[in-house]
Design a protein around this motif. Structure first.
Motif, PDB file in Angstrom:
ATOM      1  N   THR A  45       0.838  -1.200   0.000  1.00  0.00           N
ATOM      2  CA  THR A  45       0.000   0.000   0.000  1.00  0.00           C
ATOM      3  C   THR A  45       0.873   1.251   0.000  1.00  0.00           C
ATOM      4  O   THR A  45       1.809   1.354   0.799  1.00  0.00           O
ATOM      5  CB  THR A  45      -0.905   0.026   1.243  1.00  0.00           C
ATOM      6  OG1 THR A  45      -1.686  -1.170   1.278  1.00  0.00           O
ATOM      7  CG2 THR A  45      -1.826   1.234   1.218  1.00  0.00           C
ATOM      8  N   PRO A  46       0.622   2.225  -0.883  1.00  0.00           N
ATOM      9  CA  PRO A  46       1.395   3.479  -0.872  1.00  0.00           C
ATOM     10  C   PRO A  46       1.230   4.215   0.456  1.00  0.00           C
ATOM     11  O   PRO A  46       0.151   4.162   1.069  1.00  0.00           O
ATOM     12  CB  PRO A  46       0.793   4.274  -2.034  1.00  0.00           C
ATOM     13  CG  PRO A  46       0.141   3.258  -2.901  1.00  0.00           C
ATOM     14  CD  PRO A  46      -0.330   2.166  -1.989  1.00  0.00           C
ATOM     15  N   PRO A  47       2.256   4.896   0.930  1.00  0.00           N
ATOM     16  CA  PRO A  47       2.162   5.589   2.234  1.00  0.00           C
ATOM     17  C   PRO A  47       1.024   6.597   2.315  1.00  0.00           C
ATOM     18  O   PRO A  47       0.415   6.765   3.369  1.00  0.00           O
ATOM     19  CB  PRO A  47       3.531   6.279   2.358  1.00  0.00           C
ATOM     20  CG  PRO A  47       4.443   5.465   1.496  1.00  0.00           C
ATOM     21  CD  PRO A  47       3.600   4.983   0.353  1.00  0.00           C
ATOM     22  N   ILE A  48       0.719   7.254   1.199  1.00  0.00           N
ATOM     23  CA  ILE A  48      -0.328   8.275   1.241  1.00  0.00           C
ATOM     24  C   ILE A  48      -1.711   7.658   1.459  1.00  0.00           C
ATOM     25  O   ILE A  48      -2.636   8.313   1.960  1.00  0.00           O
ATOM     26  CB  ILE A  48      -0.290   9.110  -0.055  1.00  0.00           C
ATOM     27  CG1 ILE A  48      -1.172  10.353   0.088  1.00  0.00           C
ATOM     28  CG2 ILE A  48      -0.735   8.278  -1.236  1.00  0.00           C
ATOM     29  CD1 ILE A  48      -1.038  11.315  -1.080  1.00  0.00           C
ATOM     30  N   LEU A  49      -1.884   6.388   1.077  1.00  0.00           N
ATOM     31  CA  LEU A  49      -3.182   5.724   1.212  1.00  0.00           C
ATOM     32  C   LEU A  49      -3.308   4.928   2.507  1.00  0.00           C
ATOM     33  O   LEU A  49      -4.378   4.369   2.778  1.00  0.00           O
ATOM     34  CB  LEU A  49      -3.413   4.786   0.027  1.00  0.00           C
ATOM     35  CG  LEU A  49      -3.536   5.433  -1.352  1.00  0.00           C
ATOM     36  CD1 LEU A  49      -3.727   4.374  -2.420  1.00  0.00           C
ATOM     37  CD2 LEU A  49      -4.685   6.434  -1.385  1.00  0.00           C
ATOM     38  N   MET A  50      -2.249   4.850   3.299  1.00  0.00           N
ATOM     39  CA  MET A  50      -2.291   4.034   4.510  1.00  0.00           C
ATOM     40  C   MET A  50      -3.386   4.454   5.495  1.00  0.00           C
ATOM     41  O   MET A  50      -4.094   3.594   6.037  1.00  0.00           O
ATOM     42  CB  MET A  50      -0.930   4.048   5.186  1.00  0.00           C
ATOM     43  CG  MET A  50       0.103   3.194   4.475  1.00  0.00           C
ATOM     44  SD  MET A  50       1.673   3.113   5.354  1.00  0.00           S
ATOM     45  CE  MET A  50       2.587   2.026   4.266  1.00  0.00           C
TER      46      MET A  50
END
Length: 227
Positions: free
Chosen positions: A135-140
């Motif tokens: 998962t990309p950090p911005i979507l966590m």
């Protein structure tokens, strides 16, 4: 006489304010242990073979980290739900598995016990499940919210799935049964009605088995995530 279509699901039969409809849920406790005190017959051997097959499947789903003997609760739950589903197929017997009070009383304690065990003993492991791998950090933050909501609604989906499937088949049987007096003047329509009722009854037998299996398999998968 039914006042409406859903009155067949109302627990109204009682003696001294004690509901008799839910007695079908308890009959199995008096009948099932009898097989342990009698000589094994073909039905007993078939049932024991079925339980052994379920034990092997659940043991595979629980992965090698599963506790020894943990499949007993899932096999017992399957047997309990299957018995109550079959009891509802008999005429004039209240279908307890068509009520959320019955299905939630099975799904909620199972799910709650898994969550308490996981968060108290394997906290880091439970936090990892909130963020899928890659998962990309911005979507966590969004994934944590989504995973938390999907985890919370699990007991509700388990209960509603079993309840809805049991109600749907019984409503179809009730609707077709109510049209019986209208088809008495036509022999062909009456024969079609009887055949469709028998086909629906066979379908309901299959649904009773499948929904019991689906309920327990999903509960097993939820348990395997904690291990």
């Amino acid at each position: 006489m039914m006042t409406n279509l859903f009155s067949s699901f109302d627990p109204i039969s009682s003696i001294f304010n004690f509901s008799l409809n839910w007695m079908s849920t308890l009959i199995g406790m008096f009948l099932i242990p009898l097989m342990f005190w009698t000589l094994p017959n073909r039905l007993t051997i078939l049932w024991l073979n079925l339980l052994n097959i379920l034990h092997d499947q659940f043991k595979t789903l629980l992965l090698p980290n599963g506790k020894v003997g943990s499949t007993i609760i899932f096999v017992s739950t399957f047997s309990f739900i299957l018995f109550n589903n079959f009891m509802g197929l008999f005429p004039y017997i209240f279908t307890s598995s068509s009520h959320l009070s019955f299905t939630l009383s099975l799904a909620l304690p199972l799910w709650l016990s898994f969550m308490l065990y996981g968060w108290l003993t394997k906290t880091n492991h439970m936090f990892i499940h909130l963020v899928p791998q890659g998962t990309p950090p911005i979507l966590m933050p969004f994934m944590v919210c989504i995973e938390s909501i999907s985890n919370i609604i699990r007991p509700g989906t388990l209960a509603v799935r079993l309840t809805a499937n049991m109600i749907a088949g019984h409503l179809l049987l009730t609707l077709l049964g109510n049209t019986g007096p209208l088809t008495m003047n036509s022999l062909i329509l009456f024969q079609i009605l009887i055949i469709s009722q028998l086909l629906l009854l066979i379908l309901e037998i299959a649904v009773s088995i499948i929904q019991s299996y689906v309920f327990v398999v999903l509960a097993t998968l939820y348990s395997s995530e904690v291990n």
